[in-house]
Design a protein around this motif. Structure first.
Motif, PDB file in Angstrom:
ATOM      1  N   SER A  54     -48.438 -41.077  10.751  1.00 16.79           N
ATOM      2  CA  SER A  54     -47.811 -42.293   9.981  1.00 16.79           C
ATOM      3  C   SER A  54     -47.545 -41.742   8.704  1.00 16.79           C
ATOM      4  N   TYR A  55     -46.459 -42.469   7.916  1.00 18.13           N
ATOM      5  CA  TYR A  55     -46.097 -42.253   6.693  1.00 18.13           C
ATOM      6  C   TYR A  55     -45.102 -41.064   6.507  1.00 18.13           C
ATOM      7  N   GLY A  56     -44.411 -40.353   7.733  1.00 18.14           N
ATOM      8  CA  GLY A  56     -43.749 -39.509   7.878  1.00 18.14           C
ATOM      9  C   GLY A  56     -44.436 -37.974   7.758  1.00 18.14           C
ATOM     10  N   LYS A  57     -45.776 -37.954   7.965  1.00 19.21           N
ATOM     11  CA  LYS A  57     -46.352 -36.779   7.890  1.00 19.21           C
ATOM     12  C   LYS A  57     -46.555 -36.208   9.327  1.00 19.21           C
ATOM     13  N   THR A  58     -46.925 -34.754   9.120  1.00 23.14           N
ATOM     14  CA  THR A  58     -47.075 -33.975  10.430  1.00 23.14           C
ATOM     15  C   THR A  58     -48.165 -33.088  10.404  1.00 23.14           C
ATOM     16  N   ALA A  59     -48.891 -33.092  11.470  1.00 21.15           N
ATOM     17  CA  ALA A  59     -50.069 -32.041  11.520  1.00 21.15           C
ATOM     18  C   ALA A  59     -49.414 -30.853  12.522  1.00 21.15           C
ATOM     19  N   TYR A  60     -49.661 -29.744  11.939  1.00 22.96           N
ATOM     20  CA  TYR A  60     -49.086 -28.426  13.163  1.00 22.96           C
ATOM     21  C   TYR A  60     -50.403 -27.718  13.421  1.00 22.96           C
ATOM     22  N   VAL A  61     -50.459 -27.849  14.772  1.00 19.37           N
ATOM     23  CA  VAL A  61     -51.776 -27.575  15.392  1.00 19.37           C
ATOM     24  C   VAL A  61     -51.603 -26.204  16.249  1.00 19.37           C
ATOM     25  N   PRO A  62     -52.345 -25.203  15.792  1.00 20.18           N
ATOM     26  CA  PRO A  62     -52.319 -23.792  16.714  1.00 20.18           C
ATOM     27  C   PRO A  62     -53.236 -24.309  17.885  1.00 20.18           C
ATOM     28  N   CYS A  63     -52.689 -23.810  19.292  1.00 25.29           N
ATOM     29  CA  CYS A  63     -53.036 -23.938  20.377  1.00 25.29           C
ATOM     30  C   CYS A  63     -53.202 -22.687  21.339  1.00 25.29           C
ATOM     31  N   ILE A  64     -54.121 -22.393  22.485  1.00 28.46           N
ATOM     32  CA  ILE A  64     -54.067 -21.430  23.227  1.00 28.46           C
ATOM     33  C   ILE A  64     -53.936 -21.970  24.637  1.00 28.46           C
ATOM     34  N   ALA A  65     -52.864 -21.167  25.320  1.00 27.97           N
ATOM     35  CA  ALA A  65     -52.990 -21.807  26.841  1.00 27.97           C
ATOM     36  C   ALA A  65     -53.234 -20.571  27.620  1.00 27.97           C
ATOM     37  N   TRP A  66     -53.871 -20.895  28.891  1.00 29.09           N
ATOM     38  CA  TRP A  66     -54.360 -19.713  29.744  1.00 29.09           C
ATOM     39  C   TRP A  66     -53.919 -19.922  31.129  1.00 29.09           C
ATOM     40  N   GLY A  67     -53.968 -18.752  31.698  1.00 27.34           N
ATOM     41  CA  GLY A  67     -53.424 -18.664  33.139  1.00 27.34           C
ATOM     42  C   GLY A  67     -52.178 -19.508  33.457  1.00 27.34           C
ATOM     43  N   ARG A  68     -51.952 -20.235  34.429  1.00 28.01           N
ATOM     44  CA  ARG A  68     -50.863 -20.991  35.013  1.00 28.01           C
ATOM     45  C   ARG A  68     -50.153 -21.513  33.650  1.00 28.01           C
ATOM     46  N   ASP A  69     -50.907 -22.319  32.759  1.00 25.89           N
ATOM     47  CA  ASP A  69     -50.581 -22.893  31.789  1.00 25.89           C
ATOM     48  C   ASP A  69     -49.878 -22.121  30.754  1.00 25.89           C
ATOM     49  N   ALA A  70     -50.335 -20.839  30.449  1.00 26.38           N
ATOM     50  CA  ALA A  70     -49.680 -19.799  29.603  1.00 26.38           C
ATOM     51  C   ALA A  70     -48.485 -19.215  30.196  1.00 26.38           C
TER      52      ALA A  70
END
Length: 219
Positions: free
Chosen positions: A150-166
């Motif tokens: 909300s209010y034009g803000k953003t969360a930048y989230v580091p993620c790790i994918a594995w196997g087929r998703d990677a």
């Protein structure tokens, strides 16, 4: 119930575990103060994750503020991130769970979902995914997901994918809208003072370990 989950439908987190530290003042909002601590969640493999959380003073009784350490806690909330500077002036990304609702209990047996570490996120890929293989052949991809708030803000989230998703994430372009299920994990690593130095500092990285990843445009 859905109303328990959190503030935003595209950013939902459920955590249950043991509080490891006394509450410490975090920051002051417009109408309330916020306090931080960590919750230890042990995976079924036995590996612990230490999840940083921030709680509004509106959710805390005076007794909780002084006696929350070592209590068992289950909570709903959302991921928040912000950029901060370390003692050397270098910027880094801090990530935590902002609590929207919680229950404090005395024993683990009273928790509805023991070892709970569940999240659901939707957002945009903001960097080209980095795909690689470990020496043992495990496929991994690093992604950064931008989640609108909300209010034009953003969360930048580091993620790790594995196997087929990677492997499939290699096809994601910047701007691809994805949804994912996963867990919040902590990882300790040794940061060398220089590439060839034996001296350095043990640091903790926080990231989302993806259990299922979907390209939203393909659903």
């Amino acid at each position: 119930e859905e109303s328990q989950w959190c503030f935003a439908d595209n950013n939902k987190v459920y955590i249950s575990g043991r509080v490891t530290e006394q509450l410490e003042f975090s920051h002051r909002g417009r109408y309330e103060e916020f306090y931080k601590t960590k919750v230890k969640v042990t995976r079924f493999s036995g590996v612990p994750d230490y999840v940083p959380i921030v709680i509004s003073s509106a959710l805390l009784t005076p007794r909780m503020r002084s006696e929350l350490a070592d209590k068992w806690l289950e909570l709903f909330g959302e991921i928040r991130t912000y950029n901060s500077k370390d003692s050397k002036g270098k910027r880094h990304l801090d990530i935590y769970i902002l609590v929207s609702a919680m229950t404090v209990v005395e024993t683990e047996e009273e928790i509805e979902i023991p070892k709970g570490n569940i999240l659901y996120l939707e957002g945009y890929v903001v960097k080209p995914p980095i795909y690689r293989k470990t020496p043992l052949g495990t496929e991994i991809a690093d992604l950064t997901i931008a989640i609108n708030r909300s209010y034009g803000k953003t969360a930048y989230v580091p993620c790790i994918a594995w196997g087929r998703d990677a492997r499939e994430s290699q096809e994601f372009k910047v701007g691809t809208y994805v949804c994912l299920y996963g867990r919040f994990q902590s990882r300790e690593y040794f940061k060398r003072d220089t590439p060839t130095s034996n001296k350095g500092t043990y640091m903790t990285a926080y990231e989302i370990s993806i259990q299922k990843l979907y390209n939203y445009s393909m659903l």
